[in-house]
Design an enzyme around this catalytic site. Structure first.
Site, PDB file in Angstrom:
ATOM      1  N   HIS A   1       0.845  -1.197   0.000  1.00 53.95           N
ATOM      2  CA  HIS A   1       0.000   0.000   0.000  1.00 53.95           C
ATOM      3  C   HIS A   1       0.875   1.240   0.000  1.00 53.95           C
ATOM      4  CE1 HIS A   1       0.637  -1.315   4.176  1.00 53.95           C
ATOM      5  NE2 HIS A   1       0.679  -0.033   4.502  1.00 53.95           N
TER       6      HIS A   1
ATOM      7  N   HIS B   1       0.856   5.135   1.016  1.00 54.01           N
ATOM      8  CA  HIS B   1       0.150   6.176   1.760  1.00 54.01           C
ATOM      9  C   HIS B   1       0.214   7.484   0.973  1.00 54.01           C
ATOM     10  CE1 HIS B   1      -0.011   4.184   5.819  1.00 54.01           C
ATOM     11  NE2 HIS B   1       1.007   3.507   5.312  1.00 54.01           N
TER      12      HIS B   1
HETATM   13  P1  AMP Z   1       1.471   0.516   7.447  1.00 51.39           P
HETATM   14  O1  AMP Z   1       1.877   0.837   8.857  1.00 51.39           O
HETATM   15  O2  AMP Z   1       2.282   1.251   6.410  1.00 51.39           O
HETATM   16  O3  AMP Z   1       1.382  -0.960   7.188  1.00 51.39           O
HETATM   17  O4  AMP Z   1       0.024   1.132   7.281  1.00 51.39           O
HETATM   18  C1  AMP Z   1      -1.158   0.404   7.384  1.00 51.39           C
HETATM   19  C2  AMP Z   1      -2.261   1.413   7.346  1.00 51.39           C
HETATM   20  O5  AMP Z   1      -3.469   0.746   7.112  1.00 51.39           O
HETATM   21  C3  AMP Z   1      -2.419   2.198   8.658  1.00 51.39           C
HETATM   22  O6  AMP Z   1      -2.276   3.578   8.388  1.00 51.39           O
HETATM   23  C4  AMP Z   1      -3.815   1.832   9.101  1.00 51.39           C
HETATM   24  O7  AMP Z   1      -4.490   2.897   9.701  1.00 51.39           O
HETATM   25  C5  AMP Z   1      -4.480   1.408   7.811  1.00 51.39           C
HETATM   26  N1  AMP Z   1      -5.585   0.484   7.966  1.00 51.39           N
HETATM   27  C6  AMP Z   1      -5.604  -0.665   8.678  1.00 51.39           C
HETATM   28  N2  AMP Z   1      -6.814  -1.262   8.565  1.00 51.39           N
HETATM   29  C7  AMP Z   1      -7.563  -0.488   7.739  1.00 51.39           C
HETATM   30  C8  AMP Z   1      -8.895  -0.562   7.246  1.00 51.39           C
HETATM   31  N3  AMP Z   1      -9.707  -1.566   7.561  1.00 51.39           N
HETATM   32  N4  AMP Z   1      -9.337   0.429   6.440  1.00 51.39           N
HETATM   33  C9  AMP Z   1      -8.518   1.461   6.117  1.00 51.39           C
HETATM   34  N5  AMP Z   1      -7.257   1.588   6.555  1.00 51.39           N
HETATM   35  C10 AMP Z   1      -6.778   0.631   7.357  1.00 51.39           C
END
Ligand code: AMP
Ligand code: ZN
Length: 142
Positions: free
Chosen positions: A102, A104
């Protein structure tokens, strides 16, 4: 489309859990982060399950890149921040929590409290050219 049974982002793709979708196409989907660092914080992901940049298909990255430019411009136009961060964490050591690639997209302002945290005084001494050349060669030859 190959999704992963237990992956939270694959569940979003399969429509099993809710998400606030910005846009989607055959290859990728962009939706709002559930814990926004800032209003407008969203994520761009491939629909096929890849863990991160270490295993993703380069053609998928090319597509994500085009859509990332579009999404970044849209976030900028919608929220008019001072800047927009694009961040990808590859592996837990880099801060990756969800093991589905993903990117950001985070609006940022000059006075925001969050930032990349670099070591204190790390700019006291510039690197030796030889050291940089060695590192560049190491990456090129890997
Ligand atoms: P990372 O720390 O780069 O793996 O970021 C994962 C991101 O996914 C975090 O910013 C979370 O807030 C986001 N996240 C986790 N679960 C969900 C969800 N169900 N819907 C939207 N964002 C999510
Ligand atoms: Zn997944």
């Amino acid at each position: 489309m190959s999704t992963n049974e237990d992956c939270i982002f694959c569940k979003i793709i399969r429509g099993e859990i809710p998400a606030s979708v910005v846009f989607e196409d055959d290859v990728c989907i962009a939706f709002m982060d559930i814990f926004p660092v800032k209003e407008g914080h969203c994520l761009l992901i491939p629909k096929k399950h890849y863990t991160n940049m270490f295993d993703v298909d380069p053609d998928v990255v090319a597509h994500l890149g085009r859509q990332l430019a579009e999404l970044t411009r849209k976030v900028n136009a919608a929220f008019r921040p001072d800047g927009v961060l694009n961040i990808v964490a590859n592996g837990s050591g880099a801060g990756q929590e969800v093991p589905h690639l993903h990117i950001h997209v985070v609006p940022r302002n000059h006075d925001d409290e969050f930032r990349f945290q670099f070591p204190k005084n790390y700019r006291e001494k510039m690197a030796e050219r030889e050291e940089l050349e060695r590192a560049a060669r190491k990456i090129a030859e890997a």
